[in-house]
Design a protein around this motif. Sequence first.
Motif, mmCIF file in Angstrom:
data_model
loop_
_atom_site.group_PDB
_atom_site.id
_atom_site.type_symbol
_atom_site.label_atom_id
_atom_site.label_comp_id
_atom_site.label_asym_id
_atom_site.label_seq_id
_atom_site.Cartn_x
_atom_site.Cartn_y
_atom_site.Cartn_z
ATOM 1 N N TYR A 140 -7.495 14.128 2.577
ATOM 2 C CA TYR A 140 -6.893 13.843 1.276
ATOM 3 C C TYR A 140 -5.513 13.219 1.446
ATOM 4 N N THR A 141 -4.757 13.717 2.402
ATOM 5 C CA THR A 141 -3.426 13.174 2.655
ATOM 6 C C THR A 141 -3.497 11.705 3.026
ATOM 7 N N GLN A 142 -4.401 11.351 3.897
ATOM 8 C CA GLN A 142 -4.519 9.963 4.329
ATOM 9 C C GLN A 142 -5.006 9.075 3.191
ATOM 10 N N LEU A 143 -5.932 9.588 2.383
ATOM 11 C CA LEU A 143 -6.436 8.804 1.262
ATOM 12 C C LEU A 143 -5.335 8.541 0.232
ATOM 13 N N CYS A 144 -4.494 9.534 -0.021
ATOM 14 C CA CYS A 144 -3.389 9.347 -0.966
ATOM 15 C C CYS A 144 -2.403 8.300 -0.464
ATOM 16 N N ARG A 145 -2.182 8.284 0.821
ATOM 17 C CA ARG A 145 -1.303 7.268 1.404
ATOM 18 C C ARG A 145 -1.928 5.881 1.269
ATOM 19 N N SER A 146 -3.207 5.769 1.562
ATOM 20 C CA SER A 146 -3.894 4.486 1.466
ATOM 21 C C SER A 146 -3.885 3.959 0.036
ATOM 22 N N ALA A 147 -4.136 4.854 -0.915
ATOM 23 C CA ALA A 147 -4.143 4.448 -2.320
ATOM 24 C C ALA A 147 -2.767 3.960 -2.750
ATOM 25 N N TYR A 148 -1.735 4.675 -2.341
ATOM 26 C CA TYR A 148 -0.370 4.278 -2.666
ATOM 27 C C TYR A 148 -0.085 2.869 -2.164
ATOM 28 N N GLN A 149 -0.498 2.574 -0.953
ATOM 29 C CA GLN A 149 -0.219 1.272 -0.363
ATOM 30 C C GLN A 149 -1.001 0.157 -1.038
ATOM 31 N N MET A 150 -2.285 0.372 -1.302
ATOM 32 C CA MET A 150 -3.103 -0.737 -1.803
ATOM 33 C C MET A 150 -2.770 -1.116 -3.238
ATOM 34 N N PHE A 151 -2.297 -0.151 -4.060
ATOM 35 C CA PHE A 151 -1.959 -0.468 -5.443
ATOM 36 C C PHE A 151 -0.469 -0.745 -5.640
ATOM 37 N N HIS A 152 0.278 -0.787 -4.552
ATOM 38 C CA HIS A 152 1.727 -1.006 -4.636
ATOM 39 C C HIS A 152 2.009 -2.440 -5.070
ATOM 40 N N SER A 153 2.861 -2.597 -6.055
ATOM 41 C CA SER A 153 3.173 -3.934 -6.563
ATOM 42 C C SER A 153 4.518 -4.466 -6.073
ATOM 43 N N GLY A 154 5.266 -3.636 -5.360
ATOM 44 C CA GLY A 154 6.603 -4.059 -4.974
ATOM 45 C C GLY A 154 6.813 -4.269 -3.497
ATOM 46 N N GLU A 155 5.814 -3.974 -2.681
ATOM 47 C CA GLU A 155 6.013 -4.052 -1.229
ATOM 48 C C GLU A 155 4.676 -4.306 -0.537
ATOM 49 N N GLU A 156 4.717 -5.120 0.496
ATOM 50 C CA GLU A 156 3.543 -5.303 1.338
ATOM 51 C C GLU A 156 3.607 -4.320 2.498
ATOM 52 N N PHE A 157 2.454 -3.980 3.017
ATOM 53 C CA PHE A 157 2.369 -3.076 4.154
ATOM 54 C C PHE A 157 1.531 -3.738 5.245
ATOM 55 N N GLU A 158 1.902 -3.466 6.472
ATOM 56 C CA GLU A 158 1.221 -4.085 7.600
ATOM 57 C C GLU A 158 -0.270 -3.776 7.568
ATOM 58 N N GLU A 159 -1.071 -4.809 7.684
ATOM 59 C CA GLU A 159 -2.533 -4.721 7.743
ATOM 60 C C GLU A 159 -3.149 -4.120 6.485
ATOM 61 N N THR A 160 -2.437 -4.191 5.362
ATOM 62 C CA THR A 160 -2.969 -3.700 4.091
ATOM 63 C C THR A 160 -2.817 -4.788 3.037
ATOM 64 N N GLY A 161 -3.941 -5.381 2.634
ATOM 65 C CA GLY A 161 -3.891 -6.346 1.548
ATOM 66 C C GLY A 161 -3.822 -5.610 0.222
ATOM 67 N N ASN A 162 -2.712 -5.775 -0.489
ATOM 68 C CA ASN A 162 -2.503 -4.990 -1.705
ATOM 69 C C ASN A 162 -2.137 -5.884 -2.886
ATOM 70 N N VAL A 163 -1.711 -5.266 -3.980
ATOM 71 C CA VAL A 163 -1.366 -6.014 -5.184
ATOM 72 C C VAL A 163 -0.230 -6.983 -4.902
ATOM 73 N N ARG A 164 0.742 -6.550 -4.132
ATOM 74 C CA ARG A 164 1.865 -7.421 -3.805
ATOM 75 C C ARG A 164 1.401 -8.633 -2.994
ATOM 76 N N THR A 165 0.490 -8.417 -2.086
ATOM 77 C CA THR A 165 -0.049 -9.518 -1.287
ATOM 78 C C THR A 165 -0.665 -10.584 -2.185
ATOM 79 N N ILE A 166 -1.443 -10.144 -3.166
ATOM 80 C CA ILE A 166 -2.088 -11.086 -4.089
ATOM 81 C C ILE A 166 -1.046 -11.887 -4.862
#
Length: 419
Positions: free
Chosen positions: A95-121
């Motif tokens: 659950y801890t890892q999933l919460c971290r992944s969700a936070y990163q992928m829906f983040h609109s203000g920052e990109e994360f290494e190897e994570t294509g997210n809202v900011r990336t788009i």
Amino acid sequence: MKRTARDKRERPHPPPVKRIELNEEHIGRRLITAGVLLVLGLGLLAYAVLQLLTPETGWTEIEAGASVGTSCGEDFTFFYYAPTSAERRAVSTQYTQLCRSAYQMFHSGEEFEETGNVRTINLHPNQTVKVEPGLYRALEVMERSGSRLLYLGPVYDRYDDLFFCVDDSQIVDFDPRLNEDIAQEYREIAAFARDPEAVRIELLGDNQVRLYVSTEYLAYAGREEIDDFIGFSWTANAFIADYLAQELTALGYTRGTLTSYDGFIRNLDGSGTEYSVQLYDCQGQTVYPAAVMSIRGPAGMVCLRDYPINDRDLNRFYEMEDGEIRTPYLDPEDGLCKSSVPNLVCYAGDKGCGEILIRMAPVYIANSFEKEALKQLAAEGVQSIRCENGVIYPTEAGAVLTQLYEKDGVRYTVAPAES
């Protein structure tokens, strides 16, 4: 006017609370409490009927650990039946890892290494980018529905700062109802947001997407320094709840329920255990625990309301000195916040929070309430419950509603199903 992409989670907010105790000086709505129904963290809407949620009974609250960094864990409460300490540790780790992944992928203000997210788009308009599967699924739900809420990103980015103002003199810079210049700005952006020929997400398969932005919109965005063409904003936790539910289910962890502080619930449990959801209603300046609804089996539920009931709501509602409340629910037609009724609950056994939310949004975010629209939703498999003048109106004939509030001259009753 400069805009920078931000994520509301980056702003400071009050620590999670273990009991709903509203400070009327800050929130202005008086909550009539209902004992144990309201004692769970973050102003939860749901609780297991096995009220003694302790490791000894097997029921426990699974918390996202801090070892992986910032996550969406503070927005959710996850109750789970884990009779052994080994299972509790295993569930907690995942659950801890999933919460971290969700936070990163829906983040609109920052990109994360190897994570294509809202900011990336947003940073790569008219380019093909690869995003996380959970985000791709959320975009699929949005696009299939035809909803244009996603494209209000630039308005959300500006408007959300209203909730961090400390007095009415500050909100004029963000509130279109008080500032015609802001209203005109929101209308201009909303016109682009409503037009698929101006901006749209193209789903290319294999988790690849392309954010199409027209030449005209790109020119406008350049002048206005806009770089956030899309944004989930207040809808994010609906899709995060779905992501967490899907991943936990795939891992075999289904004996529990997920609840976000802002009204998104995913019940994972197919064992037949009964769970209950506290239903609220607001009459005048008072919020009542109107009734308790029982549910069994996997389900998604969305509870929208136009008033705050917990300290975390200070980050998404603003109450003016005259008692008017600004909410995060913006209409793509004009960028104004709207609520056709004080509260509306929709649910389905075969749909996630994201799909339910998108279906109910046009009914809730509207100038007036259309009862027939709820009947149509019921015909499509999305049931609803609303309250009006002390009467609870379900669309499902089999809805189980108990513990109807009755005190000090206020009495709630249940009307026949409206389907």
